[in-house]
Write a protein that holds these residues in place. Sequence first.
Motif, PDB file in Angstrom:
ATOM      1  N   THR A  45       0.857  -1.245  -0.143  1.00  0.00           N
ATOM      2  CA  THR A  45      -0.012  -0.019   0.066  1.00  0.00           C
ATOM      3  C   THR A  45       0.801   1.149   0.011  1.00  0.00           C
ATOM      4  OG1 THR A  45      -1.967  -1.097   1.108  1.00  0.00           O
ATOM      5  CG2 THR A  45      -1.709   1.418   1.206  1.00  0.00           C
ATOM      6  N   PRO A  64      -7.473  -0.374   0.935  1.00  0.00           N
ATOM      7  CA  PRO A  64      -8.675  -0.877   0.338  1.00  0.00           C
ATOM      8  C   PRO A  64      -8.648  -2.227   1.207  1.00  0.00           C
ATOM      9  CG  PRO A  64      -7.058  -1.138  -1.273  1.00  0.00           C
ATOM     10  CD  PRO A  64      -6.060  -0.683  -0.314  1.00  0.00           C
ATOM     11  N   ALA A  67     -12.673  -1.883   1.930  1.00  0.00           N
ATOM     12  CA  ALA A  67     -13.603  -1.532   0.943  1.00  0.00           C
ATOM     13  C   ALA A  67     -13.326  -2.444  -0.455  1.00  0.00           C
ATOM     14  CB  ALA A  67     -13.310  -0.050   0.565  1.00  0.00           C
ATOM     15  N   GLU A  70     -10.308   0.628  -4.086  1.00  0.00           N
ATOM     16  CA  GLU A  70     -10.533   2.276  -3.978  1.00  0.00           C
ATOM     17  C   GLU A  70     -10.096   2.768  -5.304  1.00  0.00           C
ATOM     18  OE1 GLU A  70     -11.353   4.142  -1.391  1.00  0.00           O
ATOM     19  OE2 GLU A  70     -11.307   3.015   0.324  1.00  0.00           O
ATOM     20  N   HIS A  80      -7.463   1.894 -10.239  1.00  0.00           N
ATOM     21  CA  HIS A  80      -8.029   0.974  -9.193  1.00  0.00           C
ATOM     22  C   HIS A  80      -7.222   0.418  -8.420  1.00  0.00           C
ATOM     23  CE1 HIS A  80     -11.786   1.827 -11.411  1.00  0.00           C
ATOM     24  NE2 HIS A  80     -11.409   1.602 -12.669  1.00  0.00           N
TER      25      HIS A  80
END
Length: 154
Positions: A45, A64, A67, A70, A80
């Motif tokens: 990340t 992410p 989620a 992201e 993405h």
Amino acid sequence: MTDSADVSRFLPDEEATLAAGARWAASLAAPLVVYLQGDLGAGKTTFVRGLLRAAGYGGAVKSPTYALVESYPLAGFTLHHFDLYRFASPEEWEDAGLDDLFGAGSICLIEWPQQGGGFTPPADVTVALAHEAGGRRLSVTAHTETGRKSLEAW
Ligand code: ADP
Ligand code: MG
């Protein structure tokens, strides 16, 4: 994935990981699929954060993990950033409709791609990060012509 790495570099600290991501931003073009390999905390990340900042994204770059993905609309492409770590089974790929995010205008960077099993589209490039001597070892491998082109400036 038996190809030997096209880029291998020691990254002594977080700044070096951010800079490695940033360095790639200038030569990225869509479409591109990138697998981000490495254990929890390897710096996947962090690498994407450096890349996004250099690509002109000024906001916060969140992991992410919860989620699942992201998405960042940037000049010329949408990036993405996926994290499939929490997938209970590869079928979640279809349930979440993730295929819709792949296409001509997309650059897709995927943490834990193996969690998507056969649903995860094949990678043009693999970026691997591994713990080494208090820092990280970055290994980048292209698998397609598109991937090789993206690494030319590196
Ligand atoms: P991942 O997404 O692979 O789980 P993160 O990027 O969220 O990992 O976290 C990586 C952690 O390691 C962060 O705390 C970051 O500061 C640190 N880190 C990143 N790159 C390096 C490096 N080259 N050397 C030492 N620590 C690093
Ligand atoms: Mg992560």
